[in-house]
Design an enzyme around this catalytic site. Structure first.
Site, mmCIF file in Angstrom:
data_model
loop_
_atom_site.group_PDB
_atom_site.id
_atom_site.type_symbol
_atom_site.label_atom_id
_atom_site.label_comp_id
_atom_site.label_asym_id
_atom_site.label_seq_id
_atom_site.Cartn_x
_atom_site.Cartn_y
_atom_site.Cartn_z
ATOM 1 N N ASN A 1 0.907 -1.195 -0.012
ATOM 2 C CA ASN A 1 -0.133 0.117 -0.026
ATOM 3 C C ASN A 1 0.943 1.181 -0.087
ATOM 4 O O ASN A 1 1.580 1.568 1.074
ATOM 5 C CB ASN A 1 -0.852 -0.021 1.028
ATOM 6 C CG ASN A 1 -1.969 1.188 1.141
ATOM 7 O OD1 ASN A 1 -1.669 1.914 0.488
ATOM 8 N ND2 ASN A 1 -2.767 0.984 2.068
ATOM 9 N N ARG B 1 -2.741 -2.148 -3.498
ATOM 10 C CA ARG B 1 -3.924 -1.251 -3.176
ATOM 11 C C ARG B 1 -3.739 -0.183 -4.367
ATOM 12 O O ARG B 1 -2.745 0.749 -4.363
ATOM 13 C CB ARG B 1 -3.983 -0.483 -1.630
ATOM 14 C CG ARG B 1 -5.120 0.252 -1.927
ATOM 15 C CD ARG B 1 -5.196 0.915 -0.481
ATOM 16 N NE ARG B 1 -6.201 1.821 -0.407
ATOM 17 C CZ ARG B 1 -6.255 2.866 0.242
ATOM 18 N NH1 ARG B 1 -5.237 3.379 0.843
ATOM 19 N NH2 ARG B 1 -7.390 3.846 0.211
ATOM 20 N N HIS C 1 -12.972 3.027 -0.262
ATOM 21 C CA HIS C 1 -13.031 2.217 0.748
ATOM 22 C C HIS C 1 -13.649 0.835 0.306
ATOM 23 O O HIS C 1 -14.008 -0.033 1.082
ATOM 24 C CB HIS C 1 -13.918 2.562 1.927
ATOM 25 C CG HIS C 1 -13.388 3.825 2.764
ATOM 26 N ND1 HIS C 1 -13.753 4.810 3.291
ATOM 27 C CD2 HIS C 1 -11.932 3.891 3.281
ATOM 28 C CE1 HIS C 1 -12.920 5.635 3.827
ATOM 29 N NE2 HIS C 1 -11.649 4.861 3.891
ATOM 30 N N ARG D 1 -10.888 16.128 6.024
ATOM 31 C CA ARG D 1 -11.734 16.543 5.056
ATOM 32 C C ARG D 1 -13.237 16.904 5.508
ATOM 33 O O ARG D 1 -13.846 16.462 6.251
ATOM 34 C CB ARG D 1 -12.032 15.347 4.067
ATOM 35 C CG ARG D 1 -10.757 14.996 3.326
ATOM 36 C CD ARG D 1 -10.555 13.973 2.616
ATOM 37 N NE ARG D 1 -9.701 12.856 2.555
ATOM 38 C CZ ARG D 1 -9.545 11.570 2.555
ATOM 39 N NH1 ARG D 1 -10.969 11.125 2.392
ATOM 40 N NH2 ARG D 1 -8.508 10.919 2.890
ATOM 41 N N GLU E 1 -8.246 -4.605 5.304
ATOM 42 C CA GLU E 1 -8.196 -4.561 3.719
ATOM 43 C C GLU E 1 -7.074 -5.295 3.298
ATOM 44 O O GLU E 1 -7.220 -5.752 2.199
ATOM 45 C CB GLU E 1 -8.173 -2.822 3.300
ATOM 46 C CG GLU E 1 -9.430 -2.194 3.600
ATOM 47 C CD GLU E 1 -8.942 -0.758 3.857
ATOM 48 O OE1 GLU E 1 -8.768 -0.438 4.987
ATOM 49 O OE2 GLU E 1 -9.364 0.228 2.805
#
Ligand code: ADP
Length: 414
Positions: free
Chosen positions: A12, A87, A176, A237, A391
């Site tokens: 990742n 990823r 996601h 965010r 994940e």
């Protein structure tokens, strides 16, 4: 995984970090080695390796140097790696599932860079580095967006000139996806129902936050959009915001769109609401308990907006079998879960305070109501679950499956 000597590596790659994991076939649930490279490209870079190999290094390291060090330190394990799973944040409309990378798919992937300029080029750099440093091992791309390619046009289209969609790819993609896919499987297992039977709402609440409606195992709506800026309030965010706000503030401060977007991505959310105090929920909860009003304000907005989005997502579901909380905040903060669910007064969806506290840090059910046993039953009130997402495990599983089937296809052809 069938051959005990085989393993899969998960990569990742972020702008200043790299996360690595090795999963062996003997234990495909827990990685035997994990590594984290941080602040890469700066003087204070570090690489730390944990598990069956222990190592740490500090100093000026680039992404390439960190990966080389990892390969060197874990050489005996790397020899058994049959595939590397990466990823990749954006798969656009082109990729609705994980893929084996070859020259053609890699070139297609490059054309998607403009959809996620902050993420995809970095992910591709990770793929290139692996190709250079481990040239004989095939690479697989696993996309954050792929799981949401099942969204219907009325869900993914923005109400803007249609040509923006056809010409510029402007639509809601959602992110996601790997986490939502993992959590859907985990919820099905927990409820002992086939996922094709299940209607669930999932809130993935970490630094980035998004929620998803899953109908019969498939994503039918989600809160993020063209970019991960949309939807829920996040660490830094803003989540949803009217475009008019941008015009208003940009005019007052004479800011460019680039500057405005930087503020919405990096200085808003919990950080902005708490007047710059913190983007970290744990820190904010602590400060609130000591009387900090700006921390309380940030958490209140976060919880209300999460509840509102979850309720809005439910219009896509014929019934709700479960609501799942995950991500650092969803998994660990009983208080945030309770404050989110408190907003659902009319829907009678209630958390059991005692169970919720008990599951402060572990997975399990936090409502008293019994789960529905089959899709033919009268719908009952949703069960509320806490599930830790994984994940990396999903990326490892996809990689192993794609490598195994390409190997069998190859054998069948030869
Ligand atoms: P990322 O999205 O980067 O993977 P995580 O899923 O680890 O991030 O979530 C990070 C968030 O989880 C932070 O806001 C952190 O404060 C929050 N968090 C972690 N543990 C707790 C806790 N015990 N209570 C409240 N919030 C927590």
């Amino acid at each position: 995984m069938s051959n005990p000597s085989q393993s899969v590596m998960v990569v990742n790659c972020g702008s200043s970090s790299i996360k690595l994991a090795l999963y062996s076939s003997e234990d495909s649930v827990t990685p035997c080695i994990t590594a984290l490279g941080q602040r890469l490209g700066s003087d204070s870079a570090s690489l730390s390796i944990k598990g069956d190999v222990q190592f740490s290094s500090q100093g000026n390291l680039s992404h390439q140097e960190a990966l080389s060090l990892f390969i060197e330190q874990c050489a005996t394990f790397i020899n058994n790696v049959v595939g590397i799973g990466h990823r990749v944040v954006h798969g656009g409309e082109t990729f609705s599932e994980s893929i084996l990378l070859d020259t053609q798919t890699y070139d297609t992937l490059k054309t998607l860079n403009e959809l996620a300029p902050l993420h995809n080029p970095i992910n591709l750099m990770g793929i290139k580095l692996c190709e250079e440093l481990l040239p004989n091992i095939p690479n697989v791309a696993v996309f954050d967006t792929a799981f949401h390619q099942t969204l219907a046009p009325e869900v993914y289209l923005y109400a803007v000139p249609y040509q923006w969609y056809t010409d510029y790819g402007v639509r809601r993609y959602g992110f996601h996806g790997t986490s939502f896919r993992y959590l859907t499987d985990a919820a099905a297992e927990r409820l002992q129902r086939p996922k094709q039977d299940l209607n669930i709402l999932i809130a993935h609440l970490g630094n980035g936050c998004s929620a998803c409606a899953i109908r019969q195992g498939i994503s039918v709506d989600t809160t993020m959009g063209l970019t991960p800026l949309e939807g829920l309030v996040m660490g830094t965010r803003s989540g949803d915001i009217g475009a008019g706000v941008l015009g208003h503030v940009a005019a007052i401060n004479d800011h460019s769109i680039t500057e405005m977007l930087a503020t919405l991505n990096k200085e808003s959310g919990l950080l902005g609401l708490s007047s710059g105090f913190s983007n970290d929920m744990r820190t904010l909860l602590q400060a609130e308990s000591e009387g900090d009003i700006s921390a309380a304000r940030a958490i209140d907005v976060f919880c209300f907006r999460a509840a509102r989005h979850l309720a809005a997502l439910s219009v896509n579901l014929p019934s709700i079998d479960a609501i799942v909380f995950s991500g650092g905040i969803g998994e660990h903060s009983a208080q945030v879960r309770q404050r989110i669910m408190r907003h659902w007064q009319s829907a009678l969806v209630t958390i059991d305070d005692e169970l919720n506290e008990q599951h402060g840090n572990e997975i399990g059910q936090i409502s008293r109501n019994e789960p529905t046993n089959s899709s033919n039953d009268q719908p009952k009130l949703p069960v509320i679950l806490v599930i830790a997402t994984d994940e990396e495990k999903m990326i490892a599983a996809d990689t192993y499956q794609i490598i195994s089937s390409s190997f069998s296809n190859h054998k069948a052809r030869s």
